[in-house]
Design an enzyme around this catalytic site. Structure first.
Site, short mmCIF file in Angstrom:
data_model
loop_
_atom_site.label_atom_id
_atom_site.label_comp_id
_atom_site.label_asym_id
_atom_site.label_seq_id
_atom_site.Cartn_x
_atom_site.Cartn_y
_atom_site.Cartn_z
N LYS A 37 0.86 -1.09 -0.05
CA LYS A 37 0.03 0.06 0.03
C LYS A 37 0.88 1.24 -0.03
CE LYS A 37 -2.32 2.63 3.45
NZ LYS A 37 -1.43 3.64 3.84
N ASN A 38 1.83 1.36 0.85
CA ASN A 38 2.45 2.38 0.94
C ASN A 38 3.64 3.05 -0.17
OD1 ASN A 38 1.17 3.03 3.23
ND2 ASN A 38 2.96 2.52 4.82
N ARG B 156 -3.91 10.23 3.76
CA ARG B 156 -2.68 10.99 4.21
C ARG B 156 -1.75 11.21 2.61
NH1 ARG B 156 -1.93 14.40 7.54
NH2 ARG B 156 0.19 15.14 7.68
N CYS C 87 -5.00 8.20 8.85
CA CYS C 87 -5.36 7.56 10.25
C CYS C 87 -4.77 8.69 11.34
CB CYS C 87 -4.46 6.47 10.39
SG CYS C 87 -5.05 4.94 9.53
N ARG D 115 0.44 15.16 13.06
CA ARG D 115 1.18 14.70 11.60
C ARG D 115 1.69 16.06 11.02
NH1 ARG D 115 -1.46 9.29 9.32
NH2 ARG D 115 0.64 9.01 8.49
N ASP E 289 3.66 0.44 12.34
CA ASP E 289 2.72 -0.18 11.67
C ASP E 289 2.14 -1.58 11.89
OD1 ASP E 289 2.26 2.44 10.59
OD2 ASP E 289 2.56 1.89 8.68
N ARG F 44 -9.17 0.12 3.43
CA ARG F 44 -8.00 1.14 2.95
C ARG F 44 -6.82 0.61 2.73
NH1 ARG F 44 -6.10 5.39 6.51
NH2 ARG F 44 -4.73 5.44 5.00
#
Ligand code: UD1
Length: 419
Positions: A22-23, A93, A117, A122, A306, A398
């Site tokens: 995902k990231n 994000r 999240c 942040r 995470d 997500r």
């Protein structure tokens, strides 16, 4: 409303194929905005963050064709706007990566404030510091971030904190800048290397990704015309590994890079689990109650924040008292309230949590407060006595592709119910 209903008590057994990260995906998709051409991306996780990113890109003029559920071809030759509106960007994000990419490609960009999240403050000061060092002016007003520059010129930037997002964003902004940009104290996560590899495949000149110092030699144009495969998701892999340990199961994860999982593997062995490492697949099993362990989350190659909530579930049933120190985010222990509803004995104090291990969790209705908290609650449901109901599935969707199907294939009694 949707919920997951899990009847716990079955040790997980079998094979699971890990999806693309995902990231990495949510950074590679905006990176396509730098390309004056067409490219194909495969091993894309089919998750809601990716779908929303595709909506943002289409809004900006990209043409996207889904070749299969995990592959797209994207044409970014005709970008028609430099504005990404708040109603799309606030959903997650990583929408802020449009900033670096469009600043580099068009010299102007306006992005609605990103969401994501709620893990504590942040800030994006390091992103802004990087853009400004390259010659951009950046303003934050009316819920938008605007950056512009007549010309971006490479510079040296020392990151005051190790930040995944700032490293990627500044790297994106430097790709088409004039001259050389050096990012010092860069983050080293596998997804940073993946974004750099993607950009280099498309014609960029980035060196050193995966180390503290990344050097970007600006190029005139990225022309694409290549296919790129997203790196396997280290966090999804770690989630299944810890589910195997917590359930006293025996599973094999396929399509992983075991080197990316070293810190998780080390903790699994410390708590009494076993690992067989085949490089691109791993067998994980555990035949006894996990033992206690202390964890401190750190930037890669340290133990990932995470994976902290999923590890928290293992420690909630460990033999003995464990301590987790969360060093990245201010409020990443909200999930412990939900685990305590299931009988866990966890006390938190700021960025520290103490886990007094109990023998078993018991079922309860619980709420996912963020993405990884949701994954942790699924593991908790799988090992608890009775029927657990998990709400707020939009957080889980997500970032995890077909999560209940993957767990079901491993023997979990889990179903999605629409109320
Ligand atoms: C990314 C991941 C997220 C993960 C986090 C840490 C994505 C889309 N998300 O988030 O899942 O939990 O890395 O591994 O990849 N910071 C500043 N100023 C900045 C930027 C960050 O002070 O300009 C601080 C943050 O408050 C935090 C720390 O740096 O304490 C790390 O944040 P960062 O690595 O930037 O996280 P994200 O990229 O947002």
């Amino acid at each position: 409303m949707e919920k997951l209903v899990i009847t716990g008590g079955t040790p997980l057994k079998g094979d699971v194929v890990i999806s693309g990260a995902k990231n990495a995906a949510v950074a590679i998709l905006p990176a396509t905005l730098l390309i004056d051409g067409i490219c194909t991306i495969n091993n894309l996780p089919n998750i809601s963050d990716v779908k929303i990113y595709c909506e943002i890109l289409e809004y900006m003029g990209a043409k996207i064709k889904w070749n299969s559920k995990n592959e797209i071809t994207i044409d970014t030759r005709n970008i028609s706007t430099t504005i990404a509106p708040y109603d799309l960007t606030h959903k997650f994000r990583a929408s802020y990566y449009v900033l670096g990419a469009m600043l580099s490609r068009k010299g102007h960009v306006q992005v609605g404030m990103p969401g994501g999240c709620k893990l504590g403050a942040r800030p994006i000061d390091q992103h802004i510091k990087g853009f400004e060092a390259l010659g951009a002016t950046v303003e934050v007003e009316n819920g938008n971030i605007t950056a512009k520059a007549d010309k971006l010129i490479g510079n040296s930037i020392y990151m005051d904190v190790v930040s995944v997002g700032a490293t990627i964003n500044v790297m994106l902004s430097a790709v088409l800048a004039e001259g050389t940009t050096v990012i010092d104290n860069a983050a080293k996560e596998p997804h940073i290397v993946d974004v750099a590899n993607f950009l280099n495949t498309m014609g960029a000149d980035i060196r050193g990704a995966g180390t503290d110092i990344i050097k970007i030699n600006g190029v005139k144009k990225l022309s694409g015309n290549a296919t790129y495969s997203v790196v396997p998701d280290q966090i999804e892999a770690g989630t299944f590994m810890l589910a195997a340990v917590a359930s006293k199961g025996d599973i094999t994860i396929k399509n992983c890079i075991s080197k990316h999982l070293d810190s998780i593997t080390a903790k699994i062995i410390e708590v009494g689990g076993h690992i067989e490492d085949y490089g691109d697949s791993m067998r994980i099993w555990c035949d006894s109650r996990p033992s206690k362990a202390n964890i401190k989350t750190l930037p890669y190659p340290g133990f990932p924040t995470d994976i902290q909530p999923q590890m928290g579930v293992v420690l909630s049933i460990a033999d003995g008292t464990s301590i987790i120190n969360e060093s990245i985010w201010e409020s990443r222990f909200q999930y412990t309230d939900e685990l305590n509803k299931m009988g866990a004995k966890i006390t938190t104090n700021g960025k520290t949590a103490i886990f007094e291990g109990i023998e078993t969790l018991s079922s309860a209705p619980v709420y996912a407060c963020d993405l990884r908290a949701g994954a942790a609650l699924i593991i908790a449901g799988i090992i608890a006595n009775g029927k657990t109901e998990i709400y707020n599935l939009e957080h889980i969707d997500r970032g995890y592709e077909n999560i209940e199907e993957k767990f079901r294939k491993l023997g979990a009694n889990i179903e999605r119910v629409i109320e």
